[in-house]
Write an enzyme that holds these catalytic residues in place. Structure first.
Site, PDB file in Angstrom:
ATOM      1  N   HIS A 153      30.005  38.140 -30.790  1.00  0.00           N
ATOM      2  CA  HIS A 153      28.847  37.366 -30.317  1.00  0.00           C
ATOM      3  C   HIS A 153      28.834  37.408 -28.789  1.00  0.00           C
ATOM      4  CE1 HIS A 153      27.699  35.445 -34.201  1.00  0.00           C
ATOM      5  NE2 HIS A 153      28.983  35.644 -34.473  1.00  0.00           N
ATOM      6  N   GLU A 185      30.501  30.179 -44.567  1.00  0.00           N
ATOM      7  CA  GLU A 185      31.519  29.785 -43.592  1.00  0.00           C
ATOM      8  C   GLU A 185      31.761  28.280 -43.729  1.00  0.00           C
ATOM      9  OE1 GLU A 185      32.710  30.613 -38.922  1.00  0.00           O
ATOM     10  OE2 GLU A 185      30.661  30.959 -39.584  1.00  0.00           O
TER      11      GLU A 185
END
Length: 442
Positions: free
Chosen positions: A87, A239
């Site tokens: 990211h 997640e």
């Protein structure tokens, strides 16, 4: 940072160089090795014109065409590393926007606040470039970054990414994937817009999936949008510690139902480790049938999952890589976030990631071919079969270690290494965190 070898012969001129007495993992080469156990073998490597010219058992290449020789004394050699889930747009905001409690909700809120207040083109560009300089110094050659793609940020970050990709083309091959919550598809105009943006930039389509009403329809819509544009799919999946989170199964069923022709990757898949054996078997059978690859993010998920103040975590937060690999499911590990509210640490160093993955996921006894999870497997999942391997004709992009075997490497992952690109040693000088100080004012 210490070099693993004397680099003088690898920084001067363009002549051939013989790396003698190298240790190679058999999993990443088709070259002939003198096997020494634990998936390793010894060989000499001739580099010429920026490529691997010959891999031969030690001693068989006697003064080949007058090549300069560097004796590695058994030093381990890996291909340039592949970091398939990062990211870059979030990276290095910790100093100005830390996670207040280290939890997943805390990370979501902190990143949202920082994005809305600070993510100008200049800010994103500076932080991306800093992160890539770190990855390059550590030996990464291929990387995919997810880009937060909720408007108006998509109009900023995707343009910055395209510029950065051009600037770094001779150092790291960069890919990008769109990232948004699956409920963003409630707006009928959103999916075609972001899918077109990803296609125009040569990127991928992705989303964060979680259990909401109509999840199946939304996931299938993403498969159809990707198929029409020739895009691959890269999801953030389950997640969470909630065993009822089963969107991995939904994605696999959609891939089979739509006969999707592109590559599909699912990251995280944490909740799978909290489910019954029967549920796991049903899901993994579908994932294998669908040809889906899975990437685990052990550093980030160890940080976030099962965190509660004053309480010791009870599980590791990682998914079931051993069970997946046994079914033939392609599995990889990657960095994920670095110095942001989702993971406070990290430096885009895939050697650190792999070493920690070995410890956390027990990728040892034997080590076998697990190194593929940081090299050839993620390269294949990213559609580049030239990376993550050391074969004759492949680029001489490699990482040379003073460590001679897996034990020495995992025991001292920050030990001496030399990074070669096109057969020449690069500078491994890391950027100083102070370079970002002017962006960190709160």
């Amino acid at each position: 940072m210490a070099d693993a070898i004397d680099t003088r012969e690898l920084t001067m001129g363009d002549g051939a160089v013989l790396l003698a007495n190298a240790t190679l993992p058999s999993a990443v080469t088709s070259g002939v090795l003198n096997h020494i156990g634990d998936g390793l073998g010894r060989a000499d490597i001739l580099i010429d014109k920026g490529e691997v010219a010959v891999i031969a058992p030690c001693g068989e290449l006697i003064d080949p065409d007058g090549a300069a020789m560097v004796d590695l004394d058994g030093g381990l050699v890996l291909p340039g590393l592949v970091d398939m889930h990062t990211h870059l747009d979030k990276g290095h905001i910790w100093s100005r926007r830390p996670n207040p409690d280290g939890t997943f909700p805390g990370a979501l809120d902190a990143v949202k606040a920082d994005r809305e207040a600070r993510w100008s083109a200049g800010d994103v560009r500076r932080r991306m470039s800093f992160a890539l300089a770190c990855a390059h110094a550590h030996g990464t050659v291929l990387m995919r970054t997810h880009l937060d793609s909720i408007p108006p940020q998509d109009g900023i970050s995707w343009d910055v990414f395209k510029d950065i990709r051009r600037e770094w083309a001779d150092r790291i091959d960069l890919q990008a994937s769109a990232l948004f919550g699956i409920d963003s598809l409630d707006d009928p105009a959103f999916l075609p817009s972001i899918a077109d943006r990803a296609a125009e930039a040569g990127g991928s389509l992705g989303a964060v999936t979680y259990m909401i009403d109509g999840l199946e329809d939304r996931v299938e819509a993403m498969f159809h949008a990707a198929e029409r544009r020739g895009l691959s799919l890269d999801f953030h999946v389950d997640e969470t510690a909630d065993p009822d989170a089963t969107s991995l199964r939904v994605i696999a069923e959609a891939a089979i139902r739509t006969s999707f022709s592109g590559k599909v990757v699912c990251g995280h898949c944490c909740s799978l480790a909290r489910q019954s054996d029967d549920a796991v078997d049903r899901t993994l059978d579908l994932v294998a049938d669908a040809g889906i690859g899975v990437v685990s993010l052990p550093l980030c998920n160890m940080y976030l999952m099962d965190r509660a103040g004053g309480r010791t975590p009870r599980w590791r937060g990682v998914t079931l890589l051993h069970e997946m690999k046994a079914r033939g499911i392609p599995v990889a590990v990657a960095s994920d976030n670095t110095r942001d509210p989702f993971y406070a640490y990290g430096d885009l160093d895939m050697v650190e990631v792999y070493a920690q993955a070995v410890r956390i996921l027990h990728l040892d006894h034997p080590s076998g071919d697990w190194i593929r999870a940081a090299t050839s497997t993620p390269a294949d999942l990213l559609g580049d079969s030239t990376r993550g391997r050391l074969d004759v004709g492949s680029p001489a992009d490699m990482v040379v270690f003073r460590a001679r075997n897996w034990n020495e490497l995992i025991a001292r992952p920050a030990g001496a290494r030399t990074v070669l690109r096109a057969g020449r040693a690069i500078s491994r000088k890391l950027p100083d965190f102070r370079e970002l100080d002017d962006l960190m004012a709160t």
